[in-house]
Enzyme design. Structure first.
Site, PDB file in Angstrom:
ATOM      1  N   GLU A   6       4.100  13.779 -12.358  1.00  0.00           N
ATOM      2  CA  GLU A   6       3.071  13.810 -11.313  1.00  0.00           C
ATOM      3  C   GLU A   6       3.667  14.587 -10.133  1.00  0.00           C
ATOM      4  OE1 GLU A   6       2.262  10.082  -9.252  1.00  0.00           O
ATOM      5  OE2 GLU A   6       0.190  10.700  -8.902  1.00  0.00           O
ATOM      6  N   PHE A  51       1.221   5.666   0.877  1.00  0.00           N
ATOM      7  CA  PHE A  51       1.007   6.457   2.096  1.00  0.00           C
ATOM      8  C   PHE A  51      -0.254   7.309   2.048  1.00  0.00           C
ATOM      9  CE2 PHE A  51       2.769   9.886  -0.457  1.00  0.00           C
ATOM     10  CZ  PHE A  51       2.055  10.989  -0.001  1.00  0.00           C
ATOM     11  N   CYS A  73      -4.263  10.136  -5.953  1.00  0.00           N
ATOM     12  CA  CYS A  73      -3.987   9.672  -7.317  1.00  0.00           C
ATOM     13  C   CYS A  73      -5.052  10.191  -8.274  1.00  0.00           C
ATOM     14  CB  CYS A  73      -3.947   8.156  -7.370  1.00  0.00           C
ATOM     15  SG  CYS A  73      -5.533   7.440  -7.020  1.00  0.00           S
ATOM     16  N   LYS A 104       1.510  -5.266   3.419  1.00  0.00           N
ATOM     17  CA  LYS A 104       2.610  -4.367   3.786  1.00  0.00           C
ATOM     18  C   LYS A 104       2.115  -2.937   3.629  1.00  0.00           C
ATOM     19  CE  LYS A 104       5.891  -2.173   1.841  1.00  0.00           C
ATOM     20  NZ  LYS A 104       5.915  -0.971   2.709  1.00  0.00           N
ATOM     21  N   SER A 147       3.443   4.416  -6.690  1.00  0.00           N
ATOM     22  CA  SER A 147       4.027   5.200  -7.786  1.00  0.00           C
ATOM     23  C   SER A 147       4.352   4.330  -9.002  1.00  0.00           C
ATOM     24  CB  SER A 147       5.301   5.879  -7.289  1.00  0.00           C
ATOM     25  OG  SER A 147       6.239   4.889  -6.939  1.00  0.00           O
ATOM     26  N   GLU A 202       5.384   2.355   4.977  1.00  0.00           N
ATOM     27  CA  GLU A 202       6.217   2.520   6.178  1.00  0.00           C
ATOM     28  C   GLU A 202       6.090   3.935   6.739  1.00  0.00           C
ATOM     29  OE1 GLU A 202       7.064   2.111   3.127  1.00  0.00           O
ATOM     30  OE2 GLU A 202       8.934   3.090   2.542  1.00  0.00           O
ATOM     31  N   ARG A 203       5.388   4.825   5.987  1.00  0.00           N
ATOM     32  CA  ARG A 203       5.287   6.206   6.443  1.00  0.00           C
ATOM     33  C   ARG A 203       4.068   6.470   7.318  1.00  0.00           C
ATOM     34  NH1 ARG A 203       7.027   9.670   1.234  1.00  0.00           N
ATOM     35  NH2 ARG A 203       6.230   8.043  -0.126  1.00  0.00           N
ATOM     36  N   ALA A 226       0.818  -1.221   0.000  1.00  0.00           N
ATOM     37  CA  ALA A 226       0.000   0.000   0.000  1.00  0.00           C
ATOM     38  C   ALA A 226       0.855   1.277   0.000  1.00  0.00           C
ATOM     39  CB  ALA A 226      -0.921  -0.016   1.215  1.00  0.00           C
TER      40      ALA A 226
HETATM   41  P1  NAD Z   1       5.443   4.558  -3.455  1.00  0.00           P
HETATM   42  O1  NAD Z   1       5.505   3.864  -4.742  1.00  0.00           O
HETATM   43  O2  NAD Z   1       6.616   5.342  -3.010  1.00  0.00           O
HETATM   44  O3  NAD Z   1       5.153   3.493  -2.278  1.00  0.00           O
HETATM   45  C1  NAD Z   1       4.129   2.526  -2.400  1.00  0.00           C
HETATM   46  C2  NAD Z   1       4.589   1.240  -1.734  1.00  0.00           C
HETATM   47  O4  NAD Z   1       5.689   0.697  -2.457  1.00  0.00           O
HETATM   48  C3  NAD Z   1       5.050   1.453  -0.292  1.00  0.00           C
HETATM   49  O5  NAD Z   1       4.546   0.398   0.495  1.00  0.00           O
HETATM   50  C4  NAD Z   1       6.565   1.435  -0.402  1.00  0.00           C
HETATM   51  O6  NAD Z   1       7.174   0.867   0.735  1.00  0.00           O
HETATM   52  C5  NAD Z   1       6.845   0.595  -1.629  1.00  0.00           C
HETATM   53  N1  NAD Z   1       7.987   1.080  -2.420  1.00  0.00           N
HETATM   54  C6  NAD Z   1       8.390   2.371  -2.582  1.00  0.00           C
HETATM   55  N2  NAD Z   1       9.434   2.432  -3.430  1.00  0.00           N
HETATM   56  C7  NAD Z   1       9.705   1.171  -3.813  1.00  0.00           C
HETATM   57  C8  NAD Z   1      10.657   0.598  -4.693  1.00  0.00           C
HETATM   58  N3  NAD Z   1      11.562   1.332  -5.324  1.00  0.00           N
HETATM   59  N4  NAD Z   1      10.633  -0.740  -4.866  1.00  0.00           N
HETATM   60  C9  NAD Z   1       9.722  -1.499  -4.235  1.00  0.00           C
HETATM   61  N5  NAD Z   1       8.797  -1.008  -3.385  1.00  0.00           N
HETATM   62  C10 NAD Z   1       8.773   0.310  -3.178  1.00  0.00           C
HETATM   63  O7  NAD Z   1       4.124   5.455  -3.464  1.00  0.00           O
HETATM   64  P2  NAD Z   1       3.678   6.495  -2.381  1.00  0.00           P
HETATM   65  O8  NAD Z   1       4.556   7.691  -2.453  1.00  0.00           O
HETATM   66  O9  NAD Z   1       3.497   5.823  -1.074  1.00  0.00           O
HETATM   67  O10 NAD Z   1       2.222   6.865  -2.930  1.00  0.00           O
HETATM   68  C11 NAD Z   1       1.992   7.867  -3.875  1.00  0.00           C
HETATM   69  C12 NAD Z   1       1.867   7.296  -5.273  1.00  0.00           C
HETATM   70  O11 NAD Z   1       0.849   6.312  -5.300  1.00  0.00           O
HETATM   71  C13 NAD Z   1       1.451   8.338  -6.299  1.00  0.00           C
HETATM   72  O12 NAD Z   1       2.176   8.119  -7.464  1.00  0.00           O
HETATM   73  C14 NAD Z   1      -0.020   8.063  -6.508  1.00  0.00           C
HETATM   74  O13 NAD Z   1      -0.536   8.468  -7.758  1.00  0.00           O
HETATM   75  C15 NAD Z   1      -0.048   6.578  -6.377  1.00  0.00           C
HETATM   76  N6  NAD Z   1      -1.369   6.115  -6.024  1.00  0.00           N
HETATM   77  C16 NAD Z   1      -2.097   5.519  -6.998  1.00  0.00           C
HETATM   78  C17 NAD Z   1      -3.383   5.107  -6.724  1.00  0.00           C
HETATM   79  C18 NAD Z   1      -4.213   4.474  -7.780  1.00  0.00           C
HETATM   80  O14 NAD Z   1      -5.218   3.862  -7.452  1.00  0.00           O
HETATM   81  N7  NAD Z   1      -3.838   4.591  -9.051  1.00  0.00           N
HETATM   82  C19 NAD Z   1      -3.927   5.285  -5.442  1.00  0.00           C
HETATM   83  C20 NAD Z   1      -3.140   5.876  -4.468  1.00  0.00           C
HETATM   84  C21 NAD Z   1      -1.855   6.291  -4.772  1.00  0.00           C
END
Ligand code: NAD
Length: 519
Positions: A402, A171, A303, A195, A248, A198-199, A169
């Protein structure tokens, strides 16, 4: 002034749950029905984004703890997958009741860790709760197919769970996204490793305890915390059959590749850049309020935030009024009454957003409203950025990326076709809206626009969970969407059974080697 009494009350409501911390302690894992302290030596700090106060330390789950979680989920699967569908439905019924009863504690945890306003945190929970409510309909939604295919022969389909599944998931919706997957996986008979981000893991920990109180047996839901090592372990573990990811583009693509290469089913909801077309015939008041609310609400950390406004023809003259409405939005701590926008999640996020705002000017755009130096006197350390409006073109970084902050890019175009072309050439396809009073314009837009979730005079067209979340293009990887019918398909596989029950022996003495056609 900070509402100290509200905050003190909310801290104690959150602390009543075993897995959480609001005072700098550790967040627990949840493995096999127990809230357990990790033996990790590596932790992530969870800081209040309004004050930078340390709330909790989140462990990087160790390899052996991760294995314990998978073992617990695997063991629980044997019985949970055979539990009656009525028992699973009852779990969803109980959970929806407990979520409503404990909504204040969950919302407080979200405000404290994520920063959004109290009303918006309740919205975060409610959109997840609606998935639980729809999951209650599993007894009808799992009904399979049957037909008598030929004389004495029947075929029916059993919709079966997959096994141990995992959910990763982001943040920005600490309650909603875990609730996109927990009920759907559980009512279809799967077990789950979650999972959280972590934030801000607090809401997920409260939800886990409520699942337990709602009668979910030990091991059906497990929570392991951590960063990339936990994600990699999920993608690689042979016992995990499916991965739901929301986050992301960068993380999602890596996870999709790694998990599918390991033979797993994956659904991945990724990033976005959502456009709205504003036609000059649109209702001005509705449109301006909708655009300002959807661009700046949750400080743009959604998002489905509306981040590009395409002003067609005379609608370009509405920009000064849009600026006035944006200026009226109040930036403050999320617990403060009357707050419209809270802080961004981290100082790094704030730096990134302010850098992208600066880049607009560097690349020849104009900053029409600048939220970079917004003053929030009671929260001098908060990661605040105020509503910002940029005039740009499609070649600029502020348009291409974004931003995930309270920043709206406005572009003027002459025609609807030109606006459609811009949207259809954009990389992501989460949502797109059109504001108009013309049915013909709305119909053309709906037909020709290439994005997955379309709003007509609706700025954030996230489908309710009787439908599915259907982002497309670069905003989604996989085949089955989250929740709704897509969610049920994702968490089930078909077993198609053909059986022959014939009263008399009519097959004769000789074996037939021809392909049976049954007709
Ligand atoms: P993020 O990708 O940084 O983190 C999401 C999850 O992936 C976290 O649990 C994190 O621990 C893990 N993660 C982070 N970097 C990783 C990597 N390099 N390798 C493997 N795992 C990793 O996203 P975020 O900053 O927590 O959330 C914001 C993003 O999520 C935005 O881009 C937003 O558009 C997107 N989002 C999309 C939807 C949708 O339904 N399309 C919904 C909510 C958020």
């Amino acid at each position: 002034r900070r509402s100290f009494s509200a905050l003190a009350g909310s801290r104690s409501a959150i602390s009543a749950f075993s897995g959480t911390s609001v005072t700098g302690g550790t967040t627990k894992n949840f493995i096999g029905g127990e809230f357990t302290e990790s033996k990790s030596t590596e932790y992530f700090d969870v800081l209040d984004p309004s004050t930078q106060t340390l709330l909790s330390r989140v462990p990087q789950t160790t390899t052996s703890e991760f294995e314990q979680a998978v073992d617990a989920a695997s063991h629980a699967y044997k019985s949970w997958s055979r539990t009656s569908v009525l028992a699973r439905q009852r779990f969803a019924l109980e959970l929806q009741y407990l979520l409503r009863q404990n909504a204040d504690a969950i919302a407080s945890s979200i405000v404290l860790e994520q920063g959004k306003t109290v009303a918006d945190a309740h919205g975060d929970l409610l959109r997840g709760l609606q998935v639980v409510e729809t999951a209650v309909g599993i007894t009808s939604n799992l009904l399979g197919d049957h037909i008598a295919v030929s004389k004495d022969m029947d075929t029916h389909v059993r919709r079966l769970p997959l096994g141990v599944c995992a959910s990763i998931a982001p943040f920005n919706f600490p309650a909603m996204i875990p609730l996109w997957t927990i009920p759907m996986a559980a009512v279809t008979g799967n077990t789950l490793i979650l999972k959280p981000s972590e934030r801000d893991p607090g809401a997920a920990m409260i939800i886990a305890e409520l699942c337990q109180r709602a009668g979910l047996p030990a091991g059906v839901l497990n929570i392991v915390h951590g960063g990339i090592p936990t994600v990699n372990a999920i993608c690689d573990h042979p016992e995990i059959k499916a991965v739901s990811f929301v986050g992301s583009d960068r993380a999602g693509k890596r996870i999709y590749d790694r998990a599918t290469q390991n033979g797993k089913r994956v659904q991945a909801n990724l990033g976005a850049k959502n456009h709205a077309i504003i036609m000059p015939d649109a209702n001005r008041n509705l449109t301006l309020n909708s655009i300002a609310g959807a661009a700046f609400g949750a400080a743009g950390q959604r998002c489905m935030a509306l981040s590009v406004a395409l002003l067609v023809g005379e609608a370009k003259n509405w920009v000064p009024e849009l600026i006035e409405r944006a200026k009226k939005l109040k930036v403050n701590g999320g617990f403060e009454p009357g707050t419209d926008l809270g802080p961004l999640i981290s100082p790094a996020a704030k730096d990134r957003v302010t850098g992208l705002i600066a880049s607009a000017e560097e690349q020849g755009g104009k900053i029409l409203l600048d939220g970079r130096n917004v003053q929030v006197p009671d929260y001098p350390k908060g990661n605040f950025v105020g509503p910002t409006i940029l005039q740009a073109d499609t070649s600029m970084k502020c348009y291409q990326e974004e931003i995930f902050g309270p920043v709206l890019v406005v572009l003027s175009v002459d025609t609807l076709d030109e606006a459609l072309e811009i949207i259809n050439n954009s990389r992501n396809g989460n949502g797109a809206s059109c504001f108009t009073q013309s049915g013909a314009t709305a119909r053309k837009f709906e037909t020709e626009v290439n994005a997955g979730q379309i709003g007509i005079n609706v700025p954030i067209p996230v489908p309710l969970p009787m439908f599915s979340f259907s982002g497309n293009k670069g905003s989604f990887l996989g085949d089955c969407n989250f929740y709704g019918k897509g969610g049920i398909n994702f968490y089930t596989q078909n077993k198609t059974v053909t059986s022959l029950w014939r009263a008399e022996d009519a097959l004769g003495q000789r074996a037939s080697v021809d392909m049976p056609t049954h007709d």
